[in-house]
Design an enzyme around this catalytic site. Structure first.
Site, PDB file in Angstrom:
ATOM      1  N   TYR A  17      24.743  56.663  -3.931  1.00 24.09           N
ATOM      2  CA  TYR A  17      24.505  57.020  -5.335  1.00 24.09           C
ATOM      3  C   TYR A  17      24.420  55.808  -6.260  1.00 24.09           C
ATOM      4  O   TYR A  17      24.083  55.943  -7.430  1.00 24.09           O
ATOM      5  CB  TYR A  17      25.619  57.934  -5.857  1.00 24.09           C
ATOM      6  CG  TYR A  17      25.635  59.297  -5.219  1.00 24.09           C
ATOM      7  CD1 TYR A  17      24.615  60.217  -5.482  1.00 24.09           C
ATOM      8  CD2 TYR A  17      26.655  59.674  -4.364  1.00 24.09           C
ATOM      9  CE1 TYR A  17      24.629  61.471  -4.903  1.00 24.09           C
ATOM     10  CE2 TYR A  17      26.674  60.938  -3.771  1.00 24.09           C
ATOM     11  CZ  TYR A  17      25.652  61.831  -4.052  1.00 24.09           C
ATOM     12  OH  TYR A  17      25.660  63.079  -3.481  1.00 24.09           O
ATOM     13  N   HIS A  22      22.071  58.888 -12.393  1.00 20.49           N
ATOM     14  CA  HIS A  22      23.324  59.521 -12.823  1.00 20.49           C
ATOM     15  C   HIS A  22      24.458  58.503 -12.929  1.00 20.49           C
ATOM     16  O   HIS A  22      25.486  58.767 -13.539  1.00 20.49           O
ATOM     17  CB  HIS A  22      23.695  60.621 -11.820  1.00 20.49           C
ATOM     18  CG  HIS A  22      24.226  61.872 -12.448  1.00 20.49           C
ATOM     19  ND1 HIS A  22      24.159  62.141 -13.808  1.00 20.49           N
ATOM     20  CD2 HIS A  22      24.858  62.957 -11.894  1.00 20.49           C
ATOM     21  CE1 HIS A  22      24.718  63.328 -14.046  1.00 20.49           C
ATOM     22  NE2 HIS A  22      25.149  63.834 -12.920  1.00 20.49           N
ATOM     23  N   TYR A  68      33.861  62.946  -7.715  1.00 22.05           N
ATOM     24  CA  TYR A  68      32.472  63.289  -8.002  1.00 22.05           C
ATOM     25  C   TYR A  68      32.337  63.528  -9.497  1.00 22.05           C
ATOM     26  O   TYR A  68      33.314  63.760 -10.206  1.00 22.05           O
ATOM     27  CB  TYR A  68      32.000  64.479  -7.154  1.00 22.05           C
ATOM     28  CG  TYR A  68      31.621  63.982  -5.781  1.00 22.05           C
ATOM     29  CD1 TYR A  68      30.357  63.443  -5.564  1.00 22.05           C
ATOM     30  CD2 TYR A  68      32.542  63.962  -4.740  1.00 22.05           C
ATOM     31  CE1 TYR A  68      30.012  62.913  -4.325  1.00 22.05           C
ATOM     32  CE2 TYR A  68      32.205  63.434  -3.502  1.00 22.05           C
ATOM     33  CZ  TYR A  68      30.930  62.907  -3.303  1.00 22.05           C
ATOM     34  OH  TYR A  68      30.591  62.359  -2.095  1.00 22.05           O
ATOM     35  N   ASN A  70      31.404  65.876 -11.416  1.00 24.24           N
ATOM     36  CA  ASN A  70      31.926  67.092 -12.065  1.00 24.24           C
ATOM     37  C   ASN A  70      33.459  67.138 -12.096  1.00 24.24           C
ATOM     38  O   ASN A  70      34.042  68.092 -12.585  1.00 24.24           O
ATOM     39  CB  ASN A  70      31.357  68.347 -11.390  1.00 24.24           C
ATOM     40  CG  ASN A  70      31.703  68.408  -9.912  1.00 24.24           C
ATOM     41  OD1 ASN A  70      32.200  67.450  -9.336  1.00 24.24           O
ATOM     42  ND2 ASN A  70      31.432  69.538  -9.295  1.00 24.24           N
ATOM     43  N   ASP A  95      24.682  58.677 -18.393  1.00 26.15           N
ATOM     44  CA  ASP A  95      23.222  58.822 -18.404  1.00 26.15           C
ATOM     45  C   ASP A  95      22.845  59.942 -19.369  1.00 26.15           C
ATOM     46  O   ASP A  95      23.566  60.925 -19.497  1.00 26.15           O
ATOM     47  CB  ASP A  95      22.715  59.129 -16.990  1.00 26.15           C
ATOM     48  CG  ASP A  95      23.394  60.362 -16.387  1.00 26.15           C
ATOM     49  OD1 ASP A  95      24.628  60.423 -16.416  1.00 26.15           O
ATOM     50  OD2 ASP A  95      22.686  61.262 -15.900  1.00 26.15           O
ATOM     51  N   ASN A 116      27.669  67.356 -16.442  1.00 29.90           N
ATOM     52  CA  ASN A 116      28.881  67.803 -15.732  1.00 29.90           C
ATOM     53  C   ASN A 116      30.069  66.866 -15.911  1.00 29.90           C
ATOM     54  O   ASN A 116      31.217  67.312 -15.932  1.00 29.90           O
ATOM     55  CB  ASN A 116      28.590  67.978 -14.243  1.00 29.90           C
ATOM     56  CG  ASN A 116      27.724  69.193 -13.995  1.00 29.90           C
ATOM     57  OD1 ASN A 116      27.732  70.136 -14.778  1.00 29.90           O
ATOM     58  ND2 ASN A 116      26.958  69.173 -12.924  1.00 29.90           N
TER      59      ASN A 116
END
Length: 194
Positions: A17, A22, A68, A70, A95, A116
């Site tokens: 990632y 994100h 993560y 969220n 972002d 999120n």
């Protein structure tokens, strides 16, 4: 004067990632840490990578949650509660699809706009929304059903260069924020053109 004490950069954990849109918030913290020679260390107690920098004689705690996206609020609330940092003294970099690449804006409070990470921070901070946001533009794919792939995808070289330039400018603006407060930093950042 400046009241910000804690700077947070939102991201998803793991190398797959690292360069996705994100994770724009984390790029800001990573660049800030590099500029002020701070090594971010993993701290399980705060569910994230933490560090601190001194800018213009003021200390800022740095955090990149390693949960993560969220679950970002878990890390933010752990660090904020431990150091008794009120929600309005926290700045969260994230972002932002409503802004084009190359644009970054500072804003106080507001909703989560479907993000999120912000949603979870607001929930875990007892629904207080008054933290500052550093919104880093990543552009919008144009269709709602393309959003997930967009935020978890990598930007084209041209867009990435613009985002990097905006992040760089945001890092520079922290000097102004520390010295002259949010409004001056906002004025400078909002007039930036990549």
């Amino acid at each position: 004067m400046n009241s910000i004490q804690m700077l947070v950069g939102l991201a998803n954990p793991g190398p797959e990632y690292a360069n996705t849109r994100h994770n724009a918030g984390a790029w800001f913290i990573e660049e800030l840490a590099a500029r002020y020679n701070c090594t971010l260390k993993h701290d399980p107690k705060y569910h994230g990578l933490t560090g601190k920098v001194i800018i213009q004689g003021q200390e800022f705690k740095l955090l990149i949650p390693t949960t993560y996206m969220n679950l970002s609020g878990k890390a933010v609330s752990s660090l904020a509660n431990f150091f008794k940092i009120p929600v309005e003294n926290i700045l969260v970099a994230h972002d932002e699809m409503d802004l084009e690449p190359g644009v970054a804006k500072l804003k106080k409070g507001g909703g989560h706009g479907g993000h999120n990470g912000l949603k979870d921070i607001i929930a875990k901070m007892a629904n207080q929304k008054d933290f500052m946001r550093l919104r880093i533009g990543i552009g919008h794919p144009g269709h709602r059903e393309m959003v997930t792939g967009w935020v978890l995808g990598k930007a084209a070289k041209d867009d990435q260069e613009k985002m990097d330039a905006a992040v760089d400018e945001a890092v520079r603006c922290m000097e102004i924020l520390a010295k002259d407060g949010v409004l001056k930093a906002q004025n400078r950042l909002h007039s930036f053109k990549p």
